[in-house]
Write an enzyme that holds these catalytic residues in place. Structure first.
Site, PDB file in Angstrom:
ATOM      1  N   TYR A 195     -16.724   4.335 -11.679  1.00 21.67           N
ATOM      2  CA  TYR A 195     -16.514   3.310 -10.653  1.00 21.67           C
ATOM      3  C   TYR A 195     -17.270   2.028 -11.015  1.00 21.67           C
ATOM      4  O   TYR A 195     -16.736   0.920 -10.899  1.00 21.67           O
ATOM      5  CB  TYR A 195     -16.978   3.843  -9.305  1.00 21.67           C
ATOM      6  CG  TYR A 195     -16.752   2.911  -8.143  1.00 21.67           C
ATOM      7  CD1 TYR A 195     -15.478   2.747  -7.596  1.00 21.67           C
ATOM      8  CD2 TYR A 195     -17.805   2.202  -7.567  1.00 21.67           C
ATOM      9  CE1 TYR A 195     -15.260   1.897  -6.521  1.00 21.67           C
ATOM     10  CE2 TYR A 195     -17.597   1.353  -6.492  1.00 21.67           C
ATOM     11  CZ  TYR A 195     -16.326   1.213  -5.976  1.00 21.67           C
ATOM     12  OH  TYR A 195     -16.117   0.369  -4.910  1.00 21.67           O
ATOM     13  N   ASP A 246       0.864  -1.174   0.000  1.00 21.31           N
ATOM     14  CA  ASP A 246       0.000   0.000   0.000  1.00 21.31           C
ATOM     15  C   ASP A 246       0.906   1.231   0.000  1.00 21.31           C
ATOM     16  O   ASP A 246       2.029   1.185   0.518  1.00 21.31           O
ATOM     17  CB  ASP A 246      -0.883  -0.015   1.256  1.00 21.31           C
ATOM     18  CG  ASP A 246      -1.994   1.015   1.233  1.00 21.31           C
ATOM     19  OD1 ASP A 246      -3.159   0.605   1.276  1.00 21.31           O
ATOM     20  OD2 ASP A 246      -1.689   2.223   1.190  1.00 21.31           O
ATOM     21  N   ASP A 248       2.756   1.335  -5.219  1.00 21.22           N
ATOM     22  CA  ASP A 248       1.644   1.820  -6.019  1.00 21.22           C
ATOM     23  C   ASP A 248       1.282   0.711  -7.002  1.00 21.22           C
ATOM     24  O   ASP A 248       2.134   0.259  -7.779  1.00 21.22           O
ATOM     25  CB  ASP A 248       2.075   3.092  -6.765  1.00 21.22           C
ATOM     26  CG  ASP A 248       0.955   3.733  -7.574  1.00 21.22           C
ATOM     27  OD1 ASP A 248      -0.032   3.034  -7.885  1.00 21.22           O
ATOM     28  OD2 ASP A 248       1.076   4.917  -7.896  1.00 21.22           O
ATOM     29  N   VAL A 249       0.032   0.256  -6.981  1.00 25.63           N
ATOM     30  CA  VAL A 249      -0.344  -0.878  -7.827  1.00 25.63           C
ATOM     31  C   VAL A 249      -0.311  -0.531  -9.316  1.00 25.63           C
ATOM     32  O   VAL A 249      -0.358  -1.439 -10.157  1.00 25.63           O
ATOM     33  CB  VAL A 249      -1.739  -1.443  -7.458  1.00 25.63           C
ATOM     34  CG1 VAL A 249      -1.717  -2.062  -6.072  1.00 25.63           C
ATOM     35  CG2 VAL A 249      -2.823  -0.383  -7.584  1.00 25.63           C
ATOM     36  N   LYS A 290     -15.375  -1.512 -11.682  1.00 21.50           N
ATOM     37  CA  LYS A 290     -15.613  -2.681 -10.841  1.00 21.50           C
ATOM     38  C   LYS A 290     -16.267  -3.816 -11.626  1.00 21.50           C
ATOM     39  O   LYS A 290     -16.057  -4.997 -11.336  1.00 21.50           O
ATOM     40  CB  LYS A 290     -16.452  -2.292  -9.631  1.00 21.50           C
ATOM     41  CG  LYS A 290     -15.692  -1.440  -8.617  1.00 21.50           C
ATOM     42  CD  LYS A 290     -14.466  -2.144  -8.071  1.00 21.50           C
ATOM     43  CE  LYS A 290     -13.827  -1.383  -6.929  1.00 21.50           C
ATOM     44  NZ  LYS A 290     -12.657  -2.094  -6.344  1.00 21.50           N
ATOM     45  N   THR A 323     -15.849   2.776   5.607  1.00 19.11           N
ATOM     46  CA  THR A 323     -14.387   2.762   5.566  1.00 19.11           C
ATOM     47  C   THR A 323     -13.910   4.205   5.484  1.00 19.11           C
ATOM     48  O   THR A 323     -14.705   5.121   5.216  1.00 19.11           O
ATOM     49  CB  THR A 323     -13.859   2.000   4.331  1.00 19.11           C
ATOM     50  OG1 THR A 323     -14.157   2.763   3.158  1.00 19.11           O
ATOM     51  CG2 THR A 323     -14.466   0.611   4.218  1.00 19.11           C
TER      52      THR A 323
END
Length: 239
Positions: free
Chosen positions: A138, A38, A46-47, A142, A173
């Site tokens: 989004y 993370d 960083d992904v 997804k 979250t």
């Protein structure tokens, strides 16, 4: 605690907060060795940076001898806007992190997962199954994660690697708390959820870690809604 994970090595992307952090905690409680990948984690990664992920895979192989579990929880939300007002950059950012980021991690860790017949769990969303208003970027991203999960399951089945996804519903979250500060939104969402409440990150983590464990040894290619019944339909009407 979930059985069958003692001594297993796990990577959790986005594991410094929210659903990812809840997954890391449950994995550790279940006896796994957990590495948090993370921007704010033990291994700052960083992904969207494939080279950094390749380097992390090399370190994990050298230090831990392999990888058993990959949980892709890193993700971003975009501002609430109707599709005709959505900036292309918002759409691009949602896709780069949520989809390409997942592809990057899966490719980087593929040799380790194949060698140990591991398991991957991707964090999708209820938006992958039913569209959410004002969230076209989004929702599309997804949805791609759910489709990617099915492809991973087919392509990796011969190597014994399982790939599944969880589709969380409205969950409190750090990334979503601003939404729930709006009392009108929270009340409307709660009424729409058949179980009648916003979900906790630990509830989502329980499903994710189950799918990553040997208890789910026959499950692959599934996108599991963990949404309080949102995608099942409208709550019961009064009689």
């Amino acid at each position: 605690m979930i059985d069958g994970l003692t001594g297993r090595v796990a990577v959790v992307t986005g594991g410094a907060s929210g659903i990812g952090a809840a997954c890391a905690t449950l994995l550790e409680e279940s006896g796994a060795v957990v590495l948090v990948a993370d921007l704010g984690g033990d291994d700052p990664v960083d992904v969207t940076d494939r080279a950094a992920l390749d380097a992390l895979a090399g370190r994990i192989d050298a230090e831990h001898g392999g990888l058993d579990v990959l949980i892709n929880a890193a993700g971003v939300l975009t501002p609430n806007l109707p599709v005709d007002e959505l900036p292309t950059d918002d759409f691009r950012r949602a896709y780069e992190v949520n989809v390409i980021g997942t592809v990057n991690t899966c490719q980087a860790f593929s040799p380790l997962l194949r060698a140990r017949r591991g398991a991957v769990v991707n964090v999708a969303s209820q938006a992958a199954l039913v569209s959410l208003p004002m969230q076209a970027a989004y929702t599309a991203a997804k949805g791609a994660v759910a489709a990617l999960t099915r492809s991973l399951a087919i392509d990796w089945a011969e190597a014994g690697v399982r790939a599944n996804a969880v589709a969380p519903g409205f969950t409190l979250t750090p990334m979503t708390e601003a939404f729930f500060e709006n009392e009108v939104f929270t009340e409307a969402a709660t009424k729409r959820i058949p179980l009648g409440r916003i979900l906790g990150a630990d509830e989502i983590a329980a499903a994710i870690v189950f799918l990553a464990s040997p208890l789910a040894s026959a499950i692959t290619g599934v996108t599991l809604p963990v949404d309080g019944g949102w995608t099942a339909g409208e709550p019961a009407l009064p009689w």
